[in-house]
Design a protein around this motif. Structure first.
Motif, PDB file in Angstrom:
ATOM      1  N   SER A 149      -3.137  10.382  -4.107  1.00 25.83           N
ATOM      2  CA  SER A 149      -3.950   9.567  -3.202  1.00 25.83           C
ATOM      3  C   SER A 149      -4.339  10.356  -1.958  1.00 25.83           C
ATOM      4  O   SER A 149      -5.006   9.826  -1.074  1.00 25.83           O
ATOM      5  CB  SER A 149      -3.187   8.299  -2.802  1.00 25.83           C
ATOM      6  OG  SER A 149      -2.030   8.636  -2.047  1.00 25.83           O
ATOM      7  N   GLU A 150      -3.952  11.621  -1.898  1.00 28.73           N
ATOM      8  CA  GLU A 150      -4.264  12.449  -0.736  1.00 28.73           C
ATOM      9  C   GLU A 150      -5.767  12.466  -0.482  1.00 28.73           C
ATOM     10  O   GLU A 150      -6.568  12.673  -1.398  1.00 28.73           O
ATOM     11  CB  GLU A 150      -3.764  13.880  -0.950  1.00 28.73           C
ATOM     12  CG  GLU A 150      -3.896  14.743   0.285  1.00 28.73           C
ATOM     13  CD  GLU A 150      -3.330  16.137   0.099  1.00 28.73           C
ATOM     14  OE1 GLU A 150      -3.708  17.013   0.871  1.00 28.73           O
ATOM     15  OE2 GLU A 150      -2.508  16.331  -0.830  1.00 28.73           O
ATOM     16  N   GLY A 151      -6.152  12.207   0.770  1.00 28.57           N
ATOM     17  CA  GLY A 151      -7.561  12.191   1.135  1.00 28.57           C
ATOM     18  C   GLY A 151      -8.280  10.909   0.740  1.00 28.57           C
ATOM     19  O   GLY A 151      -9.486  10.797   0.912  1.00 28.57           O
ATOM     20  N   ARG A 152      -7.539   9.948   0.185  1.00 25.87           N
ATOM     21  CA  ARG A 152      -8.116   8.663  -0.212  1.00 25.87           C
ATOM     22  C   ARG A 152      -7.326   7.542   0.455  1.00 25.87           C
ATOM     23  O   ARG A 152      -6.261   7.763   1.022  1.00 25.87           O
ATOM     24  CB  ARG A 152      -8.036   8.480  -1.731  1.00 25.87           C
ATOM     25  CG  ARG A 152      -8.753   9.547  -2.516  1.00 25.87           C
ATOM     26  CD  ARG A 152      -8.890   9.238  -4.000  1.00 25.87           C
ATOM     27  NE  ARG A 152      -7.767   8.601  -4.633  1.00 25.87           N
ATOM     28  CZ  ARG A 152      -7.165   9.035  -5.735  1.00 25.87           C
ATOM     29  NH1 ARG A 152      -7.572  10.140  -6.304  1.00 25.87           N
ATOM     30  NH2 ARG A 152      -6.173   8.374  -6.267  1.00 25.87           N
ATOM     31  N   SER A 153      -7.832   6.332   0.321  1.00 24.77           N
ATOM     32  CA  SER A 153      -7.098   5.168   0.805  1.00 24.77           C
ATOM     33  C   SER A 153      -5.830   5.016  -0.025  1.00 24.77           C
ATOM     34  O   SER A 153      -5.806   5.387  -1.203  1.00 24.77           O
ATOM     35  CB  SER A 153      -7.931   3.902   0.655  1.00 24.77           C
ATOM     36  OG  SER A 153      -9.090   3.983   1.443  1.00 24.77           O
ATOM     37  N   PRO A 154      -4.779   4.443   0.561  1.00 28.36           N
ATOM     38  CA  PRO A 154      -3.559   4.215  -0.222  1.00 28.36           C
ATOM     39  C   PRO A 154      -3.830   3.269  -1.396  1.00 28.36           C
ATOM     40  O   PRO A 154      -4.760   2.461  -1.349  1.00 28.36           O
ATOM     41  CB  PRO A 154      -2.601   3.547   0.771  1.00 28.36           C
ATOM     42  CG  PRO A 154      -3.217   3.664   2.113  1.00 28.36           C
ATOM     43  CD  PRO A 154      -4.667   3.958   1.933  1.00 28.36           C
ATOM     44  N   LYS A 158       0.874  -1.174   0.000  1.00 30.84           N
ATOM     45  CA  LYS A 158       0.000   0.000   0.000  1.00 30.84           C
ATOM     46  C   LYS A 158       0.905   1.215   0.000  1.00 30.84           C
ATOM     47  O   LYS A 158       1.838   1.294   0.808  1.00 30.84           O
ATOM     48  CB  LYS A 158      -0.896   0.014   1.243  1.00 30.84           C
ATOM     49  CG  LYS A 158      -1.981  -1.043   1.245  1.00 30.84           C
ATOM     50  CD  LYS A 158      -2.889  -0.873   2.451  1.00 30.84           C
ATOM     51  CE  LYS A 158      -4.011  -1.888   2.441  1.00 30.84           C
ATOM     52  NZ  LYS A 158      -4.933  -1.670   3.590  1.00 30.84           N
ATOM     53  N   VAL A 159       0.618   2.147  -0.920  1.00 34.06           N
ATOM     54  CA  VAL A 159       1.434   3.359  -1.027  1.00 34.06           C
ATOM     55  C   VAL A 159       0.536   4.587  -1.150  1.00 34.06           C
ATOM     56  O   VAL A 159      -0.563   4.515  -1.680  1.00 34.06           O
ATOM     57  CB  VAL A 159       2.394   3.318  -2.241  1.00 34.06           C
ATOM     58  CG1 VAL A 159       3.379   2.170  -2.152  1.00 34.06           C
ATOM     59  CG2 VAL A 159       1.639   3.265  -3.556  1.00 34.06           C
ATOM     60  N   HIS A 160       1.044   5.685  -0.624  1.00 37.36           N
ATOM     61  CA  HIS A 160       0.461   6.985  -0.936  1.00 37.36           C
ATOM     62  C   HIS A 160       1.364   7.589  -2.007  1.00 37.36           C
ATOM     63  O   HIS A 160       2.579   7.350  -2.030  1.00 37.36           O
ATOM     64  CB  HIS A 160       0.412   7.888   0.303  1.00 37.36           C
ATOM     65  CG  HIS A 160      -0.830   7.694   1.119  1.00 37.36           C
ATOM     66  ND1 HIS A 160      -2.100   7.895   0.621  1.00 37.36           N
ATOM     67  CD2 HIS A 160      -0.989   7.305   2.406  1.00 37.36           C
ATOM     68  CE1 HIS A 160      -2.981   7.641   1.558  1.00 37.36           C
ATOM     69  NE2 HIS A 160      -2.342   7.270   2.652  1.00 37.36           N
ATOM     70  N   PHE A 216       6.776  11.166  -9.468  1.00 36.59           N
ATOM     71  CA  PHE A 216       5.938  10.658  -8.385  1.00 36.59           C
ATOM     72  C   PHE A 216       6.660  10.792  -7.057  1.00 36.59           C
ATOM     73  O   PHE A 216       7.816  10.386  -6.935  1.00 36.59           O
ATOM     74  CB  PHE A 216       5.604   9.175  -8.590  1.00 36.59           C
ATOM     75  CG  PHE A 216       4.466   8.918  -9.522  1.00 36.59           C
ATOM     76  CD1 PHE A 216       3.155   8.938  -9.073  1.00 36.59           C
ATOM     77  CD2 PHE A 216       4.698   8.640 -10.856  1.00 36.59           C
ATOM     78  CE1 PHE A 216       2.099   8.691  -9.930  1.00 36.59           C
ATOM     79  CE2 PHE A 216       3.657   8.379 -11.730  1.00 36.59           C
ATOM     80  CZ  PHE A 216       2.349   8.412 -11.264  1.00 36.59           C
ATOM     81  N   ASP A 217       5.966  11.348  -6.058  1.00 37.07           N
ATOM     82  CA  ASP A 217       6.401  11.274  -4.676  1.00 37.07           C
ATOM     83  C   ASP A 217       5.659  10.065  -4.117  1.00 37.07           C
ATOM     84  O   ASP A 217       4.429  10.013  -4.151  1.00 37.07           O
ATOM     85  CB  ASP A 217       6.002  12.541  -3.900  1.00 37.07           C
ATOM     86  CG  ASP A 217       6.704  13.779  -4.434  1.00 37.07           C
ATOM     87  OD1 ASP A 217       7.882  13.681  -4.814  1.00 37.07           O
ATOM     88  OD2 ASP A 217       6.060  14.843  -4.483  1.00 37.07           O
ATOM     89  N   ILE A 218       6.407   9.085  -3.627  1.00 31.51           N
ATOM     90  CA  ILE A 218       5.829   7.824  -3.174  1.00 31.51           C
ATOM     91  C   ILE A 218       6.198   7.596  -1.707  1.00 31.51           C
ATOM     92  O   ILE A 218       7.350   7.820  -1.317  1.00 31.51           O
ATOM     93  CB  ILE A 218       6.365   6.634  -4.011  1.00 31.51           C
ATOM     94  CG1 ILE A 218       6.051   6.831  -5.496  1.00 31.51           C
ATOM     95  CG2 ILE A 218       5.794   5.315  -3.500  1.00 31.51           C
ATOM     96  CD1 ILE A 218       6.730   5.820  -6.405  1.00 31.51           C
TER      97      ILE A 218
END
Length: 152
Positions: free
Chosen positions: A27-32, A11-13, A134-136
């Motif tokens: 994915s900010e404000g959502r599930s990863p 699971k990643v943001h 991408f910032d991961i």
């Protein structure tokens, strides 16, 4: 500490940007985002960016178009007769449409140009031909079959 490797469910943001800094997804404000590393569920460059991360670790990855959505293809640009559109529809440049092929598969196209008797449609992925950043952050490595610890 365990690092993400091919075959792991993770699971990643993430925060996806174009090279000019414009955000295209996050994915900010959502599930990863949950996926299996190396399974082809995400673009190759994203897979590579997650590989080797530890839980809680962050990384910024620059992904060239060839490791993302590929180059835009002229073969994906087609001219379609206006007579094939519903009469109540007014085609406009930039308008997204759903199309289907002979096999019944649906895909998105965008109107690229409106001519007198036809409309030019672009079926390339909207991010085709673009380098991505991408910032991961690795949030979790989910236990798989090989990492289940049996009680004694």
């Amino acid at each position: 500490m365990q690092t993400a490797k091919k075959g792991d469910k993770v699971k990643v943001h993430y925060h996806g940007k174009l090279t000019d800094g414009t955000t295209f997804d996050s994915s900010e404000g959502r599930s990863p985002l949950e996926f299996e590393v190396g399974s082809g569920q995400v673009i190759p460059g994203f897979d590579d960016g997650v590989t080797g991360l530890k839980v809680g670790e962050k990384r910024t990855v620059n992904i060239p178009a060839d490791q993302a959505y590929g180059q835009a293809s002229e073969e994906q640009i087609v001219e379609f007769p206006k007579s094939q559109f519903p009469p109540e529809m007014t085609p406009e440049v930039g308008m997204p449409l759903q199309m289907s092929n002979d096999q019944g598969q649906t895909f998105q196209v965008v109107i690229k140009e409106v001519k007198e008797d036809s409309v030019v449609l672009d079926a390339n992925h909207p991010l085709a031909g673009k380098d991505l950043v991408f910032d991961i952050e690795l949030v979790e490595i989910l236990p798989g079959k090989s990492s289940i610890i049996m009680p004694e």
